[in-house]
Design a protein around this motif. Structure first.
Motif, mmCIF file in Angstrom:
data_model
loop_
_atom_site.group_PDB
_atom_site.id
_atom_site.type_symbol
_atom_site.label_atom_id
_atom_site.label_comp_id
_atom_site.label_asym_id
_atom_site.label_seq_id
_atom_site.Cartn_x
_atom_site.Cartn_y
_atom_site.Cartn_z
ATOM 1 N N PRO A 140 -8.576 -3.522 2.207
ATOM 2 C CA PRO A 140 -7.745 -2.662 3.051
ATOM 3 C C PRO A 140 -7.069 -1.535 2.271
ATOM 4 O O PRO A 140 -6.943 -0.411 2.772
ATOM 5 C CB PRO A 140 -6.707 -3.634 3.633
ATOM 6 C CG PRO A 140 -7.390 -4.957 3.624
ATOM 7 C CD PRO A 140 -8.216 -4.954 2.372
ATOM 8 N N SER A 141 -6.643 -1.819 1.041
ATOM 9 C CA SER A 141 -5.972 -0.769 0.258
ATOM 10 C C SER A 141 -6.934 0.372 -0.064
ATOM 11 O O SER A 141 -6.559 1.546 -0.027
ATOM 12 C CB SER A 141 -5.399 -1.349 -1.045
ATOM 13 O OG SER A 141 -6.411 -1.601 -2.012
ATOM 14 N N GLN A 142 -8.187 0.036 -0.354
ATOM 15 C CA GLN A 142 -9.141 1.069 -0.696
ATOM 16 C C GLN A 142 -9.688 1.777 0.545
ATOM 17 O O GLN A 142 -10.077 2.953 0.476
ATOM 18 C CB GLN A 142 -10.273 0.466 -1.522
ATOM 19 C CG GLN A 142 -9.797 -0.138 -2.841
ATOM 20 C CD GLN A 142 -8.954 0.823 -3.677
ATOM 21 O OE1 GLN A 142 -9.480 1.780 -4.240
ATOM 22 N NE2 GLN A 142 -7.640 0.583 -3.753
ATOM 23 N N GLU A 143 -9.706 1.109 1.684
ATOM 24 C CA GLU A 143 -10.052 1.773 2.936
ATOM 25 C C GLU A 143 -8.998 2.828 3.276
ATOM 26 O O GLU A 143 -9.338 3.926 3.739
ATOM 27 C CB GLU A 143 -10.176 0.740 4.057
ATOM 28 C CG GLU A 143 -11.423 -0.118 3.939
ATOM 29 C CD GLU A 143 -11.394 -1.330 4.855
ATOM 30 O OE1 GLU A 143 -10.363 -1.538 5.543
ATOM 31 O OE2 GLU A 143 -12.388 -2.085 4.872
ATOM 32 N N MET A 144 -7.729 2.504 3.026
ATOM 33 C CA MET A 144 -6.668 3.497 3.237
ATOM 34 C C MET A 144 -6.832 4.658 2.268
ATOM 35 O O MET A 144 -6.616 5.820 2.631
ATOM 36 C CB MET A 144 -5.292 2.844 3.072
ATOM 37 C CG MET A 144 -4.909 1.887 4.170
ATOM 38 S SD MET A 144 -3.203 1.275 3.984
ATOM 39 C CE MET A 144 -3.317 -0.270 4.885
ATOM 40 N N ALA A 145 -7.208 4.352 1.035
ATOM 41 C CA ALA A 145 -7.443 5.406 0.048
ATOM 42 C C ALA A 145 -8.567 6.326 0.513
ATOM 43 O O ALA A 145 -8.487 7.551 0.383
ATOM 44 C CB ALA A 145 -7.783 4.791 -1.312
ATOM 45 N N ASP A 146 -9.635 5.736 1.061
ATOM 46 C CA ASP A 146 -10.739 6.515 1.620
ATOM 47 C C ASP A 146 -10.256 7.430 2.739
ATOM 48 O O ASP A 146 -10.583 8.615 2.786
ATOM 49 C CB ASP A 146 -11.811 5.574 2.168
ATOM 50 C CG ASP A 146 -12.970 5.399 1.207
ATOM 51 O OD1 ASP A 146 -13.017 6.112 0.185
ATOM 52 O OD2 ASP A 146 -13.821 4.535 1.467
ATOM 53 N N ASP A 147 -9.486 6.854 3.666
ATOM 54 C CA ASP A 147 -9.000 7.623 4.812
ATOM 55 C C ASP A 147 -8.136 8.804 4.374
ATOM 56 O O ASP A 147 -8.152 9.869 4.992
ATOM 57 C CB ASP A 147 -8.200 6.722 5.751
ATOM 58 C CG ASP A 147 -9.076 5.690 6.453
ATOM 59 O OD1 ASP A 147 -10.306 5.885 6.495
ATOM 60 O OD2 ASP A 147 -8.527 4.682 6.943
ATOM 61 N N LEU A 148 -7.374 8.607 3.320
ATOM 62 C CA LEU A 148 -6.501 9.669 2.814
ATOM 63 C C LEU A 148 -7.263 10.708 1.999
ATOM 64 O O LEU A 148 -6.755 11.813 1.780
ATOM 65 C CB LEU A 148 -5.390 9.065 1.948
ATOM 66 C CG LEU A 148 -4.309 8.266 2.686
ATOM 67 C CD1 LEU A 148 -3.523 7.412 1.700
ATOM 68 C CD2 LEU A 148 -3.371 9.207 3.439
ATOM 69 N N GLY A 149 -8.444 10.347 1.526
ATOM 70 C CA GLY A 149 -9.207 11.258 0.681
ATOM 71 C C GLY A 149 -8.794 11.208 -0.774
ATOM 72 O O GLY A 149 -8.968 12.185 -1.514
ATOM 73 N N LEU A 150 -8.268 10.060 -1.217
ATOM 74 C CA LEU A 150 -7.793 9.945 -2.593
ATOM 75 C C LEU A 150 -8.966 9.914 -3.569
ATOM 76 O O LEU A 150 -9.999 9.305 -3.296
ATOM 77 C CB LEU A 150 -6.959 8.673 -2.763
ATOM 78 C CG LEU A 150 -5.743 8.521 -1.850
ATOM 79 C CD1 LEU A 150 -5.010 7.219 -2.165
ATOM 80 C CD2 LEU A 150 -4.805 9.709 -1.970
ATOM 81 N N LYS A 151 -8.790 10.541 -4.721
ATOM 82 C CA LYS A 151 -9.821 10.568 -5.755
ATOM 83 C C LYS A 151 -9.316 10.111 -7.118
ATOM 84 O O LYS A 151 -10.107 9.712 -7.965
ATOM 85 C CB LYS A 151 -10.411 11.976 -5.890
ATOM 86 C CG LYS A 151 -11.203 12.432 -4.674
ATOM 87 C CD LYS A 151 -11.825 13.804 -4.904
ATOM 88 C CE LYS A 151 -12.655 14.232 -3.693
ATOM 89 N NZ LYS A 151 -13.267 15.573 -3.903
ATOM 90 N N LEU A 152 -8.022 10.177 -7.354
ATOM 91 C CA LEU A 152 -7.474 9.858 -8.673
ATOM 92 C C LEU A 152 -7.271 8.356 -8.834
ATOM 93 O O LEU A 152 -6.814 7.667 -7.916
ATOM 94 C CB LEU A 152 -6.146 10.582 -8.887
ATOM 95 C CG LEU A 152 -6.189 12.107 -8.838
ATOM 96 C CD1 LEU A 152 -4.785 12.679 -8.977
ATOM 97 C CD2 LEU A 152 -7.099 12.658 -9.928
ATOM 98 N N SER A 153 -7.579 7.872 -10.027
ATOM 99 C CA SER A 153 -7.422 6.436 -10.317
ATOM 100 C C SER A 153 -6.000 5.982 -10.058
ATOM 101 O O SER A 153 -5.766 4.907 -9.484
ATOM 102 C CB SER A 153 -7.794 6.162 -11.776
ATOM 103 O OG SER A 153 -9.072 6.630 -12.091
ATOM 104 N N ILE A 154 -5.027 6.758 -10.493
ATOM 105 C CA ILE A 154 -3.634 6.326 -10.425
ATOM 106 C C ILE A 154 -3.183 6.108 -8.988
ATOM 107 O O ILE A 154 -2.455 5.158 -8.689
ATOM 108 C CB ILE A 154 -2.713 7.343 -11.147
ATOM 109 C CG1 ILE A 154 -1.294 6.773 -11.277
ATOM 110 C CG2 ILE A 154 -2.706 8.695 -10.441
ATOM 111 C CD1 ILE A 154 -0.372 7.647 -12.116
ATOM 112 N N THR A 155 -3.642 6.953 -8.062
ATOM 113 C CA THR A 155 -3.205 6.837 -6.671
ATOM 114 C C THR A 155 -3.868 5.657 -5.986
ATOM 115 O O THR A 155 -3.213 4.884 -5.271
ATOM 116 C CB THR A 155 -3.525 8.134 -5.903
ATOM 117 O OG1 THR A 155 -3.323 9.258 -6.746
ATOM 118 C CG2 THR A 155 -2.631 8.270 -4.692
#
Length: 389
Positions: A140-155
């Motif tokens: 779920p955390s990485q699905e949210m990252a996908d939805d947000l368009g995150l690319k950086l490791s730290i985020t």
């Protein structure tokens, strides 16, 4: 500290979870897992066998699965499916189900931690924990990252960390709710220096600037287990511009001490070495580095970072005696800062040691251009340093 065969295997097993290309993977994923383990359990290894009871609540395993929110029962169910249902936990089924359905801690779980620890090194038990870890936290955390368009490791790593500490639900103190609150703060374009721009509410937002807003939102819930240590460490990395993770990242551990996490699977007890901060240059009497902590940078506890006044209840922990405006000598000068260091409205910078013109983090500070570093992780680092002299 090198990982044992057991602990290395545990990290590699969990490291195989998740399949999206945009998700944490490889070395950055390894780093994220180790770092969150430090905040949650004080060690880089996944604490498969750890179990504790506090005020009637049982918390155990690699994601601090709880008897009160149903996650512990999910793990036991997963284990039952592997064992066929006849195992050391069978006698606790009714009590766990009652707690999950009624939020009551009255059902007895006496001896539960003994049972948990007795199977803590079994591969089948690791697999049961890993399945719930994947479905309820990491994915779920990485699905949210996908939805947000995150690319950086730290985020992406911070979202994973928040999922472990707070859960992934939509409540205000859970990951989904905190992401929603963070996005609501975006009311204009926000530029920055990262390599990725997000589109939030129709605005263009630099990814690191979004992460700062998220950490400020999360700071409202800093009292959740492991949260404050994570917030402090990620703010530290932001101020060191450690946003794209390579083999090693420099962090603050669960006690606020400096050190590193590396994909060589060790967690160094030594302080951050000068040579790893960047190329050192000398101009007159001032020593600087090409990659040093930005001491005037982001502070997730700074009132200026959040328009919601209710989010500032964590400021009382920013200095040693609980006085928000204390500059170390008992006098108030409307000062703010991080750890033992304060910046005052008249422009002066001081710390608890009474030295003027000093700034920095925790017990590390710079005075009149001379950088001073404290020893790394407590007593062990001090002893090792003394032995090397």
């Amino acid at each position: 500290m090198k990982l044992s065969q057991y602990s290395l295997a545990s990290i590699l097993a969990i490291g195989a979870l998740g399949t999206s290309n945009a998700w944490l993977s490889g070395c950055p994923k390894n780093l994220a897992f180790q770092l969150t383990n430090v905040f949650q359990a004080g060690q880089i290894e996944f604490p498969y066998a750890k179990c504790e009871e506090t005020s009637g609540e049982y918390v155990a395993g690699i994601a601090r699965f709880s008897s009160e929110d149903g996650s512990l029962w999910k793990v036991i169910n997963a284990y039952h499916k592997i064992t066929g249902g006849d195992d050391v936990f069978s006698k606790y089924d009714n009590a766990l189900k009652k707690r999950t359905s009624s939020s009551s801690s009255s059902s007895s779980l006496d001896g539960f931690c003994d049972a948990w620890e007795s199977v803590g090194t079994e591969q089948k038990f690791w697999s049961a924990q890993g399945s719930v870890f994947e479905s309820d936290y990491f994915n779920p955390s990485q699905e949210m990252a996908d939805d947000l368009g995150l690319k950086l490791s730290i985020t992406k790593a911070q979202l994973y960390d928040a999922a472990i500490a707070h859960g992934t639900g939509s409540g205000s103190s859970e990951l989904g709710g905190m992401v929603e609150t963070t996005n609501a703060k975006v009311t204009k374009d926000i530029s920055g220096d990262s390599s990725n721009t997000l589109k939030i509410n129709g605005y263009r937002v630099d990814e690191v600037e979004w992460l700062k807003l998220f950490l400020t939102t999360r700071a409202k819930y800093k009292d959740v287990h492991g949260a404050k240590a994570s917030i402090d460490s990620y703010a530290y990395m932001i101020n060191r511009n450690e946003t794209k993770w390579g083999n090693t990242i420099y962090v603050l551990n669960d006690k606020g001490d400096e050190g590193d996490v590396t994909c060589d699977n060790s967690y160094s007890p030594y302080p951050v070495p000068d040579e790893d901060l960047g190329a050192t240059t000398t101009t007159s009497s001032t020593t600087t580095t090409s990659k040093e902590t930005n001491t005037d940078g982001f502070d997730p506890y700074d009132n200026d970072n959040d328009d919601d006044e209710d989010s500032h209840d964590n400021k009382d922990n920013d200095n040693d005696n609980g006085n928000d405006n204390d500059n170390g000598d008992g006098n108030t000068k409307n000062c703010h800062g991080y750890g033992a260091n304060y910046t005052c409205e008249d422009g002066t910078k001081e710390n608890d040691n009474g030295e003027e013109n000093c700034h920095g983090y925790g017990h590390n500070y710079t005075c009149d251009g001379n950088t001073k570093f404290a020893f790394g992780f407590g007593l062990l680092a001090g002893v090792l340093t003394l032995l090397s002299i």
